[in-house]
Enzyme design. Structure first.
Site, PDB file in Angstrom:
ATOM      1  N   HIS A  40       0.835  -1.205   0.000  1.00 22.45           N
ATOM      2  CA  HIS A  40       0.000   0.000   0.000  1.00 22.45           C
ATOM      3  C   HIS A  40       0.872   1.257   0.000  1.00 22.45           C
ATOM      4  O   HIS A  40       1.375   1.637   1.057  1.00 22.45           O
ATOM      5  CB  HIS A  40      -0.846   0.055   1.262  1.00 22.45           C
ATOM      6  CG  HIS A  40      -1.902  -0.998   1.353  1.00 22.45           C
ATOM      7  ND1 HIS A  40      -2.889  -0.954   2.293  1.00 22.45           N
ATOM      8  CD2 HIS A  40      -2.127  -2.107   0.620  1.00 22.45           C
ATOM      9  CE1 HIS A  40      -3.686  -2.005   2.134  1.00 22.45           C
ATOM     10  NE2 HIS A  40      -3.238  -2.724   1.136  1.00 22.45           N
ATOM     11  N   ARG A  65      -0.426  -0.743  -4.572  1.00 20.70           N
ATOM     12  CA  ARG A  65      -1.702  -0.031  -4.499  1.00 20.70           C
ATOM     13  C   ARG A  65      -1.412   1.446  -4.278  1.00 20.70           C
ATOM     14  O   ARG A  65      -0.569   1.786  -3.442  1.00 20.70           O
ATOM     15  CB  ARG A  65      -2.550  -0.577  -3.348  1.00 20.70           C
ATOM     16  CG  ARG A  65      -3.972  -0.046  -3.359  1.00 20.70           C
ATOM     17  CD  ARG A  65      -4.761  -0.493  -2.143  1.00 20.70           C
ATOM     18  NE  ARG A  65      -4.555   0.391  -1.015  1.00 20.70           N
ATOM     19  CZ  ARG A  65      -5.373   0.480   0.033  1.00 20.70           C
ATOM     20  NH1 ARG A  65      -6.450  -0.293   0.107  1.00 20.70           N
ATOM     21  NH2 ARG A  65      -5.130   1.308   1.024  1.00 20.70           N
ATOM     22  N   TYR A  77      -9.376   8.110   3.163  1.00 19.21           N
ATOM     23  CA  TYR A  77      -9.044   6.703   3.370  1.00 19.21           C
ATOM     24  C   TYR A  77      -7.777   6.320   2.586  1.00 19.21           C
ATOM     25  O   TYR A  77      -7.623   6.680   1.423  1.00 19.21           O
ATOM     26  CB  TYR A  77     -10.193   5.793   2.893  1.00 19.21           C
ATOM     27  CG  TYR A  77      -9.722   4.377   2.710  1.00 19.21           C
ATOM     28  CD1 TYR A  77      -9.581   3.542   3.812  1.00 19.21           C
ATOM     29  CD2 TYR A  77      -9.314   3.910   1.468  1.00 19.21           C
ATOM     30  CE1 TYR A  77      -9.072   2.263   3.669  1.00 19.21           C
ATOM     31  CE2 TYR A  77      -8.802   2.628   1.319  1.00 19.21           C
ATOM     32  CZ  TYR A  77      -8.687   1.818   2.414  1.00 19.21           C
ATOM     33  OH  TYR A  77      -8.163   0.564   2.276  1.00 19.21           O
ATOM     34  N   ASP A 132      -8.065   1.427  -4.601  1.00 22.09           N
ATOM     35  CA  ASP A 132      -9.243   1.068  -3.806  1.00 22.09           C
ATOM     36  C   ASP A 132     -10.154   2.280  -3.673  1.00 22.09           C
ATOM     37  O   ASP A 132      -9.761   3.297  -3.097  1.00 22.09           O
ATOM     38  CB  ASP A 132      -8.783   0.592  -2.416  1.00 22.09           C
ATOM     39  CG  ASP A 132      -9.907  -0.036  -1.608  1.00 22.09           C
ATOM     40  OD1 ASP A 132     -11.076   0.101  -1.998  1.00 22.09           O
ATOM     41  OD2 ASP A 132      -9.593  -0.671  -0.573  1.00 22.09           O
ATOM     42  N   HIS A 134     -13.051   2.088  -2.113  1.00 15.82           N
ATOM     43  CA  HIS A 134     -13.643   1.936  -0.782  1.00 15.82           C
ATOM     44  C   HIS A 134     -15.128   2.270  -0.770  1.00 15.82           C
ATOM     45  O   HIS A 134     -15.611   2.942   0.152  1.00 15.82           O
ATOM     46  CB  HIS A 134     -12.869   2.774   0.248  1.00 15.82           C
ATOM     47  CG  HIS A 134     -12.489   1.999   1.468  1.00 15.82           C
ATOM     48  ND1 HIS A 134     -12.881   2.344   2.728  1.00 15.82           N
ATOM     49  CD2 HIS A 134     -11.764   0.870   1.598  1.00 15.82           C
ATOM     50  CE1 HIS A 134     -12.402   1.471   3.596  1.00 15.82           C
ATOM     51  NE2 HIS A 134     -11.722   0.560   2.934  1.00 15.82           N
ATOM     52  N   GLU A 158     -10.768  -1.459  -7.084  1.00 19.03           N
ATOM     53  CA  GLU A 158     -11.393  -2.241  -6.005  1.00 19.03           C
ATOM     54  C   GLU A 158     -12.595  -1.509  -5.401  1.00 19.03           C
ATOM     55  O   GLU A 158     -12.532  -0.302  -5.186  1.00 19.03           O
ATOM     56  CB  GLU A 158     -10.323  -2.461  -4.920  1.00 19.03           C
ATOM     57  CG  GLU A 158     -10.838  -3.143  -3.679  1.00 19.03           C
ATOM     58  CD  GLU A 158      -9.708  -3.333  -2.653  1.00 19.03           C
ATOM     59  OE1 GLU A 158      -8.525  -3.121  -2.995  1.00 19.03           O
ATOM     60  OE2 GLU A 158     -10.041  -3.684  -1.514  1.00 19.03           O
ATOM     61  N   GLU A 184     -14.379  -7.704  -0.063  1.00 16.13           N
ATOM     62  CA  GLU A 184     -13.798  -7.752   1.281  1.00 16.13           C
ATOM     63  C   GLU A 184     -14.870  -7.628   2.365  1.00 16.13           C
ATOM     64  O   GLU A 184     -14.605  -7.949   3.524  1.00 16.13           O
ATOM     65  CB  GLU A 184     -12.692  -6.706   1.466  1.00 16.13           C
ATOM     66  CG  GLU A 184     -13.183  -5.284   1.522  1.00 16.13           C
ATOM     67  CD  GLU A 184     -12.049  -4.292   1.753  1.00 16.13           C
ATOM     68  OE1 GLU A 184     -11.106  -4.272   0.953  1.00 16.13           O
ATOM     69  OE2 GLU A 184     -12.125  -3.540   2.728  1.00 16.13           O
ATOM     70  N   ARG A 205     -12.263 -10.744  -3.436  1.00 17.69           N
ATOM     71  CA  ARG A 205     -11.475 -10.064  -2.407  1.00 17.69           C
ATOM     72  C   ARG A 205     -11.726 -10.565  -0.988  1.00 17.69           C
ATOM     73  O   ARG A 205     -11.299  -9.932  -0.024  1.00 17.69           O
ATOM     74  CB  ARG A 205     -11.806  -8.561  -2.444  1.00 17.69           C
ATOM     75  CG  ARG A 205     -11.237  -7.824  -3.601  1.00 17.69           C
ATOM     76  CD  ARG A 205      -9.755  -7.578  -3.417  1.00 17.69           C
ATOM     77  NE  ARG A 205      -9.471  -6.630  -2.372  1.00 17.69           N
ATOM     78  CZ  ARG A 205      -8.540  -6.788  -1.431  1.00 17.69           C
ATOM     79  NH1 ARG A 205      -7.816  -7.873  -1.390  1.00 17.69           N
ATOM     80  NH2 ARG A 205      -8.342  -5.855  -0.526  1.00 17.69           N
ATOM     81  N   HIS A 234      -8.070 -10.693   0.766  1.00 20.90           N
ATOM     82  CA  HIS A 234      -7.942  -9.537   1.660  1.00 20.90           C
ATOM     83  C   HIS A 234      -6.784  -9.787   2.651  1.00 20.90           C
ATOM     84  O   HIS A 234      -6.721 -10.856   3.259  1.00 20.90           O
ATOM     85  CB  HIS A 234      -9.267  -9.425   2.414  1.00 20.90           C
ATOM     86  CG  HIS A 234      -9.485  -8.144   3.129  1.00 20.90           C
ATOM     87  ND1 HIS A 234      -9.252  -6.909   2.579  1.00 20.90           N
ATOM     88  CD2 HIS A 234      -9.969  -7.904   4.373  1.00 20.90           C
ATOM     89  CE1 HIS A 234      -9.566  -5.972   3.447  1.00 20.90           C
ATOM     90  NE2 HIS A 234     -10.003  -6.537   4.545  1.00 20.90           N
ATOM     91  N   ASP A 238      -5.218  -6.038   9.942  1.00 23.21           N
ATOM     92  CA  ASP A 238      -6.239  -6.547  10.868  1.00 23.21           C
ATOM     93  C   ASP A 238      -6.549  -8.024  10.590  1.00 23.21           C
ATOM     94  O   ASP A 238      -7.283  -8.646  11.353  1.00 23.21           O
ATOM     95  CB  ASP A 238      -7.510  -5.687  10.860  1.00 23.21           C
ATOM     96  CG  ASP A 238      -8.048  -5.420   9.478  1.00 23.21           C
ATOM     97  OD1 ASP A 238      -7.325  -4.806   8.671  1.00 23.21           O
ATOM     98  OD2 ASP A 238      -9.186  -5.820   9.192  1.00 23.21           O
ATOM     99  N   GLU A 261      -2.972  -9.350  -1.157  1.00 20.78           N
ATOM    100  CA  GLU A 261      -2.717  -8.097  -0.436  1.00 20.78           C
ATOM    101  C   GLU A 261      -1.794  -8.405   0.746  1.00 20.78           C
ATOM    102  O   GLU A 261      -1.978  -9.388   1.459  1.00 20.78           O
ATOM    103  CB  GLU A 261      -4.039  -7.530   0.074  1.00 20.78           C
ATOM    104  CG  GLU A 261      -3.899  -6.195   0.793  1.00 20.78           C
ATOM    105  CD  GLU A 261      -5.253  -5.643   1.240  1.00 20.78           C
ATOM    106  OE1 GLU A 261      -6.186  -6.436   1.459  1.00 20.78           O
ATOM    107  OE2 GLU A 261      -5.355  -4.411   1.364  1.00 20.78           O
ATOM    108  N   TRP A 324     -17.303   5.354   4.062  1.00 23.35           N
ATOM    109  CA  TRP A 324     -15.902   5.646   4.329  1.00 23.35           C
ATOM    110  C   TRP A 324     -15.011   4.805   3.398  1.00 23.35           C
ATOM    111  O   TRP A 324     -13.969   5.213   2.954  1.00 23.35           O
ATOM    112  CB  TRP A 324     -15.552   5.316   5.790  1.00 23.35           C
ATOM    113  CG  TRP A 324     -14.109   5.512   6.093  1.00 23.35           C
ATOM    114  CD1 TRP A 324     -13.431   6.689   6.131  1.00 23.35           C
ATOM    115  CD2 TRP A 324     -13.133   4.503   6.395  1.00 23.35           C
ATOM    116  NE1 TRP A 324     -12.108   6.486   6.436  1.00 23.35           N
ATOM    117  CE2 TRP A 324     -11.901   5.138   6.590  1.00 23.35           C
ATOM    118  CE3 TRP A 324     -13.200   3.110   6.493  1.00 23.35           C
ATOM    119  CZ2 TRP A 324     -10.718   4.446   6.903  1.00 23.35           C
ATOM    120  CZ3 TRP A 324     -12.045   2.402   6.808  1.00 23.35           C
ATOM    121  CH2 TRP A 324     -10.815   3.078   6.991  1.00 23.35           C
TER     122      TRP A 324
HETATM  123 MG   LIG Z   1     -10.168  -2.620   0.225  1.00 30.94          MG
END
Ligand SMILES: [Mg+2]
Length: 324
Positions: A40, A65, A77, A132, A134, A158, A184, A205, A234, A238, A261, A324
């Site tokens: 990222h 990304r 984001y 992305d 989002h 994405e 995701e 994803r 994904h 996290d 990813e 978001w």
């Molecule tokens: Mg994403």
């Protein structure tokens, strides 16, 4: 589905350990020597973004990304905060209330094609680039974005629209040949039923940990394979090293692997989860220890009690809450 995934992944780990084999061998063996991973990169302006892309290339990433700020918007984001301790983006903050970010779809739609034009001019045509959205655009806005990014040959676009409205992808698909990735926020193969059968997406994803585990993910990815749709599992931080290792064993074994990813975990996470997977020259590998190749150190885990953290939320200029 996350609880089912925890049990499913644990059972695969035990079975592979009993067999004395790395888990991917139970899934049919390796279909490739390594797993192409994307990192990222982000920046508030072009200079920061280019620096971030160069740092990722130096770390070994060979697919990137790209997320940037948008003129007139304060916080977006995917763009790392200037004071962040880590090079890697972490949106969840430990605070009593979620942070507020802002959003303007028209400003974003004007700005993003200029960013990808600059990145292509600087880094050339070969580097796989991803982006992305989002879930923040309407179907017709997403169609316009996909079309305007076609000259810059994205690996994927994405979550261009809110994933819950799967009909939207039909409209986007009718207007652009930019490859689409979604899923995701999906939890089962049924969420993808029409998207895969009608070939409205190019990459799946889902996370192993949110989709019922290795057993359910393999069914989903086998279904996608019938339609030449590939994986893009994904993998932000996290997803724990256990969830990541489960993804890597699947990635290595399935035929329709696309990309993985990957955001490296921090030293505290690595203290709790001892792991054997490796990242070298753009490629991940789960290692050849029997099982998943990740061991949870329960004593180390006990030193880090649970702390709540929030993802931010978006507001439009007039105060309306927005995806978001
Ligand atoms: Mg994403």
């Amino acid at each position: 589905m996350t609880a089912i995934a925890a049990v499913d992944v644990a059972l695969w780990d035990l079975k592979a350990k009993a067999a004395g084999l790395p888990l991917y061998q139970l899934l049919g063996g390796a279909s490739r020597t390594g797993i192409m991973a994307y990192g990222h990169a982000s920046g508030r302006d072009q200079e920061e973004l280019f620096d971030s892309i160069r740092r990722h290339l130096d770390e070994g990433f060979r697919s990137i990304r790209v997320q940037t700020s948008v003129p007139g918007i304060d916080a977006v984001y995917g763009v790392i905060a200037p004071a962040a301790a880590s090079e890697h983006y972490e949106p969840a903050q430990r605070a009593p209330l979620p942070a507020e970010e802002d959003w303007d779809s028209r400003a974003y739609l004007r700005h993003i094609p200029t960013v990808f034009e600059a990145v292509r001019n600087e880094f050339g045509p070969e580097l796989p680039l991803l982006h992305d959205v989002h879930h923040r655009l309407t179907p017709i806005q997403a169609a316009r974005l996909g079309k305007s990014l076609e000259p810059y040959d994205l690996f994927w676009l994405e979550d261009c629209t809110p994933a819950e409205n799967q009909e939207a992808l039909r409209l986007v698909r009718n207007h652009t040949v930019t490859p689409l990735a979604i899923g995701e926020v999906f939890n089962t193969v049924w969420d993808y039923q029409a998207l895969i059968r009608e070939q409205l997406i190019d990459y799946v994803r889902s996370a192993v940990t949110h989709t019922g585990g290795i057993t359910a993910m393999r069914k989903l990815l086998d279904y996608a394979a019938q339609y030449q749709i590939k994986s893009g599992i994904h993998g932000p931080t996290d997803i724990s090293p256990i969830g990541m290792a489960a993804a890597l064993h699947l990635d290595l074994a399935i035929h329709n692997f696309g990309i993985q990813e990957y955001m490296p975990h921090g030293p505290l996470t690595n203290e709790v989860f001892r792991q054997t997977f490796t990242f070298q020259d753009g490629y991940l590998h789960p290692g050849d220890q029997p099982g998943l190749g990740v061991e949870l150190d329960e004593e180390a885990a006990a030193r880090f009690p649970y702390q709540p953290a929030y993802l931010p939320f978006n507001r439009l200029k007039d105060g309306t809450v927005h995806d978001w």
